[in-house]
Write a protein that holds these residues in place. Structure first.
Motif: not given
Ligand SMILES: [Zn+2]
Length: 529
Positions: A417-432
């Motif tokens: 339950q969080e906002n995507f702005y709270d994800l730290s930039e070093n958490r990256k994904y292959d697909v969003v």
């Protein structure tokens, strides 16, 4: 030329006109006028020719000359009245119509039009005798007048008479007048509703104005319909005023669906610049009462104004509901997902799982061995669950606690339950993925740019959103249900979406229709490097 020859010439000219050989017709009428300069019919026909050519000034002079020659020339009077109607010269139109009803006492259409004009010019007392006259004429069951004498307009070549009326508007049909006479108010409302469906907004306006004079000036629902009509006629200031008046008169019109929530007069909302490109210039494109589709829970203004940005073309809500108010609205409706215009979500679980599989197959085809996926705005988690089942390392984030609880209970899924702005930039994904989310965001362009930073180089962004100029959108126009979704803040055309994606650093890989239909489209994009 003998009288007979002139009559023949007149007929041949009218025939030419009906075949849209306008110049040839003009020559014939001119020949007549050279012989008999004051020939009333020929002057009237010349007036019609210049009216169809768009030269009102010339047409007006010719109709007046036709009347100088014969002041009882009904066709010339009707044509002159129509010319004044189209020019908005109501006092002159009234003058003509008064003469017509004297000359032709059977003409209930003109009596009804005259009544309407008096209403419009603020003289309802003068309207009443004419409305009564038109109703009396109807009661006498006289045949329809003027039917065969509708005048040619260049777009209706099937009309075959030059003489007669230029097609008039804003008159009530016989049946509706009868309903007024017999006080069949439900029938009148039904007629209005069907005219709205058929986009006959001038008819809607005419019927509503009759209602205001002859039934009641304080029926909220009638102002609501006047609002729909004004919006349909692109008179947006009027539409806004009518919708507000409707709500003041009948506060339950803030909840047309259930009639529970009431109008609150003031709402937490603010004027805004373009929520995408921040430009200040915009134009209104739609003003409506959203509550016919969704209850605003007394938190969001039921009157929604949609505007289009002059610079980027995005359509957005302006004023925009404040964030706080919208969040309260989301939590109020969270338990009702489960209802509203999308039906019960429980009944759609199979469909949603199927759709998720179709989307994942596409992603896998474009993905070059992608393994991690983040679903933003995961809802009750069906896409995340389907991805996990297919072997993806999948995460979903969702702000609505009720949805997170449902996902946990139903699928054993831990949505964050969080906002995507709270994800730290070093958490990256292959697909969003971003399904049916962007139209809810307060800063769609800025958000797309930020989301770009959450994706690995060459990774994918997939989003779905309703598209205004889809086949469905083009067909439904102002009746499109997406205008009525309280929580939507923007509406994209295909090109605006493509421009936004490019500006946010993506290249488009595939665009297709979403299985959910109603003009929703899916955009598969790769992060540009
Ligand atoms: Zn803009």
């Amino acid at each position: 030329m003998a009288d007979e020859a002139i009559e023949e010439a007149l007929k041949s000219g009218e025939k030419l006109f009906s075949r849209r050989q306008i110049d040839e017709a003009e020559t014939v009428f001119q020949t007549i006028l050279e012989q008999v300069p004051g020939h009333s019919e020929a002057l009237n026909n010349m007036g019609v020719i210049w009216y169809t050519r768009g030269d009102n000034e010339k047409a007006e002079k010719l109709f007046s000359r036709a009347l100088d020659a014969n002041r009882d020339n009904l066709e010339a009077l009707s044509n002159l009245a129509e010319l004044y109607r189209s020019a908005g010269r109501q006092d002159k139109e009234i003058e003509c119509l008064k003469k017509i009803v004297v000359l032709n006492s059977d003409d209930y259409i003109t009596s009804s039009r005259l009544a309407l004009l008096y209403v419009e010019t603020g003289e309802p007392a003068k309207a009443l005798p004419h409305l009564n006259a038109s109703i009396d004429l109807l009661s006498a069951q006289r045949p329809e007048t003027n039917d065969a004498r509708q005048l040619a307009n260049p777009n209706t070549p099937e009309k075959d008479l030059v003489r007669g009326n230029i097609k008039g508007q804003s008159t009530l049909d016989r049946q509706t007048l009868r309903h007024f006479r017999d006080k069949k108010f439900n029938e009148i409302i039904k007629t209005i509703q069907s005219r709205v469906q058929d986009r006959l907004y001038e008819d809607v306006e005419a019927i509503c104005k009759h209602w205001l004079v002859f039934v009641s000036t304080s029926t909220g629902y009638i102002f609501y319909f006047l609002g729909l009509a004004a919006n349909g006629l692109q008179e947006f200031d009027k539409a806004l005023a009518y919708h507000k008046r409707a709500l003041e008169l009948d506060p339950a019109l803030a909840d047309l669906r259930n009639r529970q929530s009431k109008y609150r007069y003031t709402y937490e909302e603010s004027p805004t610049h373009c929520i995408g490109c921040e430009n200040d210039g915009f134009e209104t494109v739609n003003v409506l009462n959203q509550s016919i589709a969704e209850d605003n829970k007394e938190l969001i203004n039921p009157v929604r104004q949609w505007v289009r940005c002059f610079r980027c073309g995005l359509i957005f809500a302006n004023p925009i509901p404040n964030e706080e108010a919208l969040n309260r609205y989301y939590s109020r409706i969270a338990g009702e997902k489960f209802g509203g215009i999308y039906g019960n979500i429980e009944e759609r679980l199979d469909f949603l799982a199927d759709m998720s599989r179709t989307r994942l197959e596409k992603i896998e085809r474009h993905g070059n061995g992608a393994a991690t996926i983040l679903d933003i705005g995961a809802g009750i988690g069906i896409f995340t669950k389907t991805a996990l089942d297919r072997g993806w390392q999948a995460e979903g984030i969702e702000l609505t606690p009720e949805d997170c609880d449902y996902a946990k209970e139903k699928f054993g899924l831990e949505l964050k339950q969080e906002n995507f702005y709270d994800l730290s930039e070093n958490r990256k994904y292959d697909v969003v993925t971003l399904f049916e989310v962007i139209e809810h965001l307060r800063h769609p362009l800025k958000d797309l740019k930020y989301i770009n930073t959450l994706i690995h180089d060459n990774g994918l962004l997939v989003l779905a959103t309703p598209i205004l100029d889809s086949a469905y959108g083009n067909e439904t126009k102002e009746h499109n249900p997406f205008w009525y979704v309280v929580s939507h803040l923007s509406y994209f055309t295909r090109n605006v979406m493509i421009n936004y994606l490019r500006e946010a650093g993506f290249e488009i890989v595939e665009i297709c229709d979403s299985p959910e239909g109603m003009g929703r489209m899916e955009f598969y994009c790769r992060k540009s490097t």
